[in-house]
Each structure stands twice: as C-alpha cells, then as structure tokens.
Enzyme design. Structure first.
Site, mmCIF file in Angstrom:
data_model
loop_
_atom_site.group_PDB
_atom_site.id
_atom_site.type_symbol
_atom_site.label_atom_id
_atom_site.label_comp_id
_atom_site.label_asym_id
_atom_site.label_seq_id
_atom_site.Cartn_x
_atom_site.Cartn_y
_atom_site.Cartn_z
ATOM 1 N N ASN A 69 -3.528 2.994 12.808
ATOM 2 C CA ASN A 69 -4.161 3.068 11.489
ATOM 3 C C ASN A 69 -5.690 3.032 11.545
ATOM 4 O OD1 ASN A 69 -4.096 2.995 8.501
ATOM 5 N ND2 ASN A 69 -4.985 0.973 8.821
ATOM 6 N N TRP B 14 -6.095 10.007 3.629
ATOM 7 C CA TRP B 14 -7.177 10.999 3.732
ATOM 8 C C TRP B 14 -8.137 10.890 2.566
ATOM 9 C CZ3 TRP B 14 -9.310 13.810 7.391
ATOM 10 C CH2 TRP B 14 -8.630 13.906 8.596
ATOM 11 N N TRP C 122 -11.401 17.415 3.446
ATOM 12 C CA TRP C 122 -10.329 16.486 3.812
ATOM 13 C C TRP C 122 -8.966 17.175 3.862
ATOM 14 C CZ3 TRP C 122 -6.414 15.841 0.215
ATOM 15 C CH2 TRP C 122 -6.700 16.204 -1.097
ATOM 16 N N TRP D 228 0.859 -1.209 0.000
ATOM 17 C CA TRP D 228 0.000 0.000 0.000
ATOM 18 C C TRP D 228 0.884 1.245 0.000
ATOM 19 C CZ3 TRP D 228 -4.795 1.388 -1.034
ATOM 20 C CH2 TRP D 228 -5.835 0.480 -0.897
HETATM 21 C C1 LIG Z 1 -5.882 9.347 7.250
HETATM 22 C C2 LIG Z 1 -4.616 8.535 7.207
HETATM 23 C C3 LIG Z 1 -3.395 9.183 7.213
HETATM 24 C C4 LIG Z 1 -2.201 8.436 7.169
HETATM 25 N N1 LIG Z 1 -1.005 9.099 7.164
HETATM 26 C C5 LIG Z 1 0.154 8.392 7.100
HETATM 27 C C6 LIG Z 1 1.408 9.052 7.078
HETATM 28 O O1 LIG Z 1 1.502 10.294 7.057
HETATM 29 N N2 LIG Z 1 2.536 8.278 7.079
HETATM 30 C C7 LIG Z 1 2.491 6.910 7.063
HETATM 31 O O2 LIG Z 1 3.547 6.264 7.069
HETATM 32 N N3 LIG Z 1 1.313 6.271 7.044
HETATM 33 C C8 LIG Z 1 0.146 6.957 7.074
HETATM 34 N N4 LIG Z 1 -1.041 6.289 7.090
HETATM 35 C C9 LIG Z 1 -1.045 4.823 6.958
HETATM 36 C C10 LIG Z 1 -1.011 4.049 8.283
HETATM 37 O O3 LIG Z 1 -1.966 4.527 9.166
HETATM 38 C C11 LIG Z 1 0.359 4.061 8.969
HETATM 39 O O4 LIG Z 1 1.358 3.723 8.042
HETATM 40 C C12 LIG Z 1 0.413 3.026 10.087
HETATM 41 O O5 LIG Z 1 -0.582 3.304 11.047
HETATM 42 C C13 LIG Z 1 1.775 3.040 10.729
HETATM 43 O O6 LIG Z 1 1.811 2.112 11.773
HETATM 44 P P1 LIG Z 1 2.809 0.892 11.755
HETATM 45 O O7 LIG Z 1 4.151 1.342 11.370
HETATM 46 O O8 LIG Z 1 2.647 0.179 13.057
HETATM 47 O O9 LIG Z 1 2.213 0.053 10.565
HETATM 48 P P2 LIG Z 1 2.184 -1.503 10.248
HETATM 49 O O10 LIG Z 1 0.763 -1.917 10.390
HETATM 50 O O11 LIG Z 1 3.197 -2.253 10.987
HETATM 51 O O12 LIG Z 1 2.515 -1.510 8.681
HETATM 52 C C14 LIG Z 1 3.862 -1.575 8.190
HETATM 53 C C15 LIG Z 1 4.180 -0.408 7.324
HETATM 54 O O13 LIG Z 1 3.374 -0.404 6.151
HETATM 55 C C16 LIG Z 1 3.048 0.932 5.777
HETATM 56 N N5 LIG Z 1 1.598 1.087 5.857
HETATM 57 C C17 LIG Z 1 0.758 0.485 6.714
HETATM 58 N N6 LIG Z 1 -0.519 0.832 6.452
HETATM 59 C C18 LIG Z 1 -0.458 1.691 5.413
HETATM 60 C C19 LIG Z 1 -1.435 2.398 4.666
HETATM 61 N N7 LIG Z 1 -2.742 2.302 4.935
HETATM 62 N N8 LIG Z 1 -1.033 3.209 3.681
HETATM 63 C C20 LIG Z 1 0.288 3.318 3.368
HETATM 64 N N9 LIG Z 1 1.256 2.661 4.024
HETATM 65 C C21 LIG Z 1 0.889 1.854 5.026
HETATM 66 C C22 LIG Z 1 3.747 1.845 6.770
HETATM 67 O O14 LIG Z 1 4.982 2.226 6.224
HETATM 68 C C23 LIG Z 1 3.914 0.938 7.966
HETATM 69 O O15 LIG Z 1 4.969 1.304 8.796
HETATM 70 C C24 LIG Z 1 -2.252 7.016 7.121
HETATM 71 C C25 LIG Z 1 -3.503 6.391 7.115
HETATM 72 C C26 LIG Z 1 -4.667 7.141 7.154
HETATM 73 C C27 LIG Z 1 -5.987 6.420 7.147
#
Ligand SMILES: Cc1cc2nc3c(=O)[nH]c(=O)nc-3n(C[C@H](O)[C@H](O)[C@H](O)COP(=O)(O)OP(=O)(O)OC[C@H]3O[C@@H](n4cnc5c(N)ncnc54)[C@H](O)[C@@H]3O)c2cc1C
Length: 485
Positions: free
Chosen positions: A352, A393, A370, A289
């Site tokens: 997330n 977003w 948004w 993603w």
């Molecule tokens: C409104 C909104 C805004 C967001 N803004 C950001 C942001 O500014 N930066 C950001 O890194 N992520 C963003 N995300 C995606 C996601 O929420 C975070 O990457 C995630 O919560 C990070 O937690 P983690 O490292 O424990 O993820 P994990 O669940 O461990 O996932 C591993 C990695 O995959 C990537 N990832 C996971 N989910 C997503 C996703 N939905 N979209 C893109 N990459 C993803 C991240 O790099 C993450 O570290 C956003 C999601 C939403 C809905």
C-alpha cells in the site's frame, strides 16, 4: 446439457450463482439458498464479457479464479454435490440453467460495480420473463451504500465521520441482537446431489478458456484464505506501527481473497474486533476504507472515468508518453518507484505505501493523468478492485473524495529513506543498485564516480539518471491544480 433427469418433481429448487464469493463458509446468499430450498444447484459462470477483454493470456486473476473454482467444486463434491461451471454470457447462461432445472428462483450476492449492476438487472429481467426471481444478498460488505449515511440522507464524503458512523452502527446493531458481522452458515445437506447435475462435465481448463497458467505469489481458494487470516492474527498487534514498511511481512495480504470472496469480510471484521489492540483497530479502519470506497462507487458511479472533485477534470495533464513508459517499466531513476514497479510487473502485487508513492509520483512528478496509471494497475493487479483502485488513485492524484491535498506532495526520496531505511526492498527489486550503501541507494544520482564504480553501477549506463527534478515538478503540479481552483 445434463443427460439425466435433473428437474424437480417436488420441493423447491434454487440455483445459487457464485461470483465474487468463491467459498462455502460464511456466505450470506449461499446460506439463504440452503435455508429456503429443498435443493440448491450451485453454478459459476466464466463471464465472457470480462474474459474476452483481457489481452494477457497469462492474466494472473484468471489463474486465481480458476484454481479457486476448482477448490470450491471439490468442496461441494465432498458433500455429495457438485458445481456447474459454464463459460459464456450470464445473461443467457443463467436463465437457460434456471429453465433446465425448473428452478423456483436464482440467488446470488450483490456486486456494486457498474457493469455488475447492469448485468444483474438484465438477468433479473430475463428471469422475470420466465416467472422467476433473482434474489440478491449483501455479502461483500458489512454496510452497503445507503446503510451508513448522514442524517440528511447524503453520503459521507469524508472518511473519519463515515468511519465513526460505521462503528456506531455495528455496535448498535449488535446491541439489538443482530450483529452484522455474524457468520452465515449454510445447510450443506440441502445441496442438490451430483447425480442431478450430470452432463455438465469437468471445469473448463485454462486452455479451454483461452488462458495459460501463471505463477501466483499466494495460494488461491478458501482454505488458503482462512490460513492466511489465522497467520495474520498474531501480527495484528504490530500492524499500526509497522504496516508502512514494505519489506516487513506485517500486512495481511488478504486483499486478493477479499476481492474474489475466498474469505468473508465478516470473518475479517470478527477477527479484528476480537483482538483488542491499537493494531487491530487500525486494521479494522482499513477494512472500513474498503467499504467507504465501495459506497462512493455505488453512490457516484461517474468516478470510474471522472474526477470526484469535478473542477480537476479540466486539468490537461502535460506528462509525456515517454515518462509514462519509464514509470511502467521501472526506469525513472527514482529507486523506490522503480523497485515498486518492477515488483508489480513481476508479481501483480504492490504494498500500500508503495502504491501511494508511485501513484503520487506519476501524477505529481510526471504530471501524467491518473486514469492512465489506474488503468495500468487495473490490467496487472491481482487484487484489482474497481472501487479501491479508483479511490487510491484519486486520493493520490488529489482529485478524489477526501483525497490528499494537492499541495502535500510526497518526496519519493524521503519516503524511501523513511520506509526502506536500509534499502533492503530496493536491493531486492533493482539489483543493479544492490552494492550502493544505505545512504546512496535511495538517491544514487548524488553518488560520486568513485562510489558508482565501487558499486559496479554507472548512472546513465547501468541505471538511469532521474528523469525529472522533484522540486521543479512539484511546483508545476501545484500550479496545475491552483489554476482550476
Ligand atoms: C493507487 C492505489 C491503488 C489501489 N488499488 C487497490 C485495488 O485495486 N484493490 C485493493 O484491494 N486495494 C487497492 N488499494 C488499497 C491497498 O493498497 C490494498 O488494499 C492493500 O495494499 C492490500 O494489502 P493487504 O491485503 O496486505 O492489506 P491490509 O493492510 O492487510 O488491509 C486489510 C484489507 O483492507 C483493505 N484495504 C487496505 N487498505 C485499503 C485502502 N487504502 N483502500 C481500500 N481498502 C483497503 C483491503 O481489502 C485489505 O486487504 C490501492 C491503493 C492505492 C494507493
């Protein structure tokens, strides 16, 4: 300026410019520089074009970068070299440094954000005038914008076929002997000795940069990132089932490290592919993603300020400033939203599932544009990444690529009951609701006066009444979108 003679008399000098890749391990551009040069001069520039725009002196990202740069410098010093740390405009700083070291070339890793692309083009032109090259490498992603596309050369606009093509491609490349998640190992014996960099002083202190130290919920730097990954690997098997529950410590928390490159995405992908479980496959999907959104930003840069589905750019969002402020401050009367926003304000972090809930609430319940929410997140998220933030977003607002359909609107109370059943998360971040039982805590508006007194929380006094009615606002949101179809 350096005080000793640092220019090369023989051999090749390459300047390696660190940006969002603050590590020595598995860094493709850095490894390439050490393979091609007799001497590699490492540099990091605190970019004034970014820093001067930050209004919060306690910006957590600056603290994170600052600490990570210090760690990187210590690591390079451990190999007898150093890291030149500058504060300025890279457009001047990099060519000046190349001149000072009589470098043959400057190497760096590619960045796909619009500002970075313009900056790098300008630096490349300035270097070209000196007769030098800026060579950039793929490092931030496994596959760049054009490497996974449809047969007709068009970008994928739906995630699932993109993901299938991405997985097919990684297997094909592996089969032909060049796995794209292969580690890139630098030859650290090629680093220029510290004596060649004398005169570049100690790293800038946060104070010199105009910032103050802030508390971080995670440890910056490459060593901490690798530790975090190692700690996550045993949890990967549970990821599919449990990742949506904010109170459980199941997700990796690696987004900040991926953002600043204190860990390599290849390292993460290798870890996911080495574990054969559904949890690991789901985690790999999340990394895909991330690449999907980076590809979309690279191919459609207009999305920074505009809806990907352009008909929805015409929506005149009727939400009020007062509602936007209540959302920002965590006083909407919807406990799960308020808990998430208060947690975010206090730490710069949001899970997330909660990002999706609060983003959908702002756009579909409060009917606020948004872009205002994305901007608020951009100012405060420690892991702020333009591509993923915009993607998340626009997904939640139903304006984006492969977004949530506009008529499928989360009910924040049902989400809360499902993903925080006992209310443990709400209790942590909205302490005034702590004494409500697990039935009332998700929707205290239904608690009778006796229950409110027993909980020591009177609605309208200690905690707000809900600022909008979800069922009514949902209908308004659907009508707003339908009017543009
Ligand atoms: C409104 C909104 C805004 C967001 N803004 C950001 C942001 O500014 N930066 C950001 O890194 N992520 C963003 N995300 C995606 C996601 O929420 C975070 O990457 C995630 O919560 C990070 O937690 P983690 O490292 O424990 O993820 P994990 O669940 O461990 O996932 C591993 C990695 O995959 C990537 N990832 C996971 N989910 C997503 C996703 N939905 N979209 C893109 N990459 C993803 C991240 O790099 C993450 O570290 C956003 C999601 C939403 C809905």
């Amino acid at each position: 300026m350096p005080s000793s003679d640092h220019t090369s008399s023989s051999g090749t000098t390459i300047i390696f410019w660190f940006r969002r890749d603050l590590r020595t391990s598995d860094n493709s551009g850095f490894a390439a520089a050490t393979a091609d040069a007799t001497r590699v001069v490492p540099v990091f520039v605190f970019d004034r074009n970014f820093l001067d725009d930050l209004t919060d002196q306690h910006d957590r990202r600056v603290s994170f970068i600052h600490e990570s740069v210090k760690e990187l410098r210590a690591r390079l010093r451990g190999h007898g070299s150093n890291l030149i740390v500058l504060h300025g405009d890279p457009l001047q700083a990099i060519p000046e440094l190349a001149e000072a070291f009589d470098a043959d070339a400057v190497y760096t890793n590619r960045d796909y954000e619009p500002y970075a692309k313009l900056r790098d083009d300008a630096v490349a032109r300035a270097l070209a005038k000196q007769g030098r090259n800026l060579r950039s490498f793929k490092d931030q992603v496994i596959f760049e914008g054009k490497e996974v596309e449809k047969a007709d050369g068009e970008p994928y606009r739906v995630f699932t076929p993109y993901k299938k093509a991405w997985l097919r491609r990684i297997e094909e490349e592996e089969f032909y002997g060049s796995p794209p998640d292969m580690p890139h190992v630098a030859d650290l014996s090629r680093l220029a000795p510290a004596s060649h960099m004398q005169g570049y002083g100690d790293p800038w202190s946060l104070k010199d940069l105009g910032f103050k130290e802030s508390e971080l919920w995670l440890t910056p730097g490459e060593a901490a990132a690798l530790e975090r990954l190692a700690d996550f690997i045993p949890r990967m098997a549970r990821y599919k089932e449990e990742r949506d529950f904010p109170q459980r410590n199941v997700t990796s928390g690696l987004s900040v490290h991926l953002r600043f490159g204190t860990i390599s995405v290849r390292e993460c992908v290798r870890a996911a592919r080495a574990v054969r479980s559904e949890g690991a496959a789901t985690w790999l999907s999340e990394l895909i993603w991330r690449e999907f959104y980076q590809m979309i930003l690279d191919r459609y840069p207009f999305i920074v300020n505009h809806a990907f589905q352009q008909q929805y750019d015409r929506i005149a969002w009727p939400g009020s400033d007062a509602h936007f402020e209540a959302w920002c401050e965590g006083r909407t009367g919807y406990p799960i939203v308020d808990a998430a926003m208060r947690h975010f304000n206090a730490t710069g972090w949001m899970h997330n599932r909660l990002r999706m809930i609060v983003a959908m609430f702002l756009t579909k319940d409060l009917l606020v544009d948004w872009r205002r929410g994305a901007e608020y997140f951009a100012a405060g998220l420690l892991d702020f990444e333009l591509a993923s933030n915009n993607g998340g977003w626009q997904w939640s607002a139903s304006t984006g690529v492969d977004a949530a359909p506009y008529f499928r609107i989360f009910n924040p109370v049902l989400q809360s009951r499902k993903f925080d059943a006992e209310g443990a998360y709400i209790r942590t971040w909205v302490p005034e609701l702590r004494a409500f039982d697990s039935r009332d805590i998700h929707w205290p508006a239904d608690a009778d006066m006796l229950a409110q007194r027993e909980a020591g929380c009177i609605l309208g006094e200690d905690y707000p009444f809900p600022i909008v009615d979800h069922a009514e606002q949902k209908e308004r949101a659907i009508a707003l979108f339908a009017s543009q179809d």
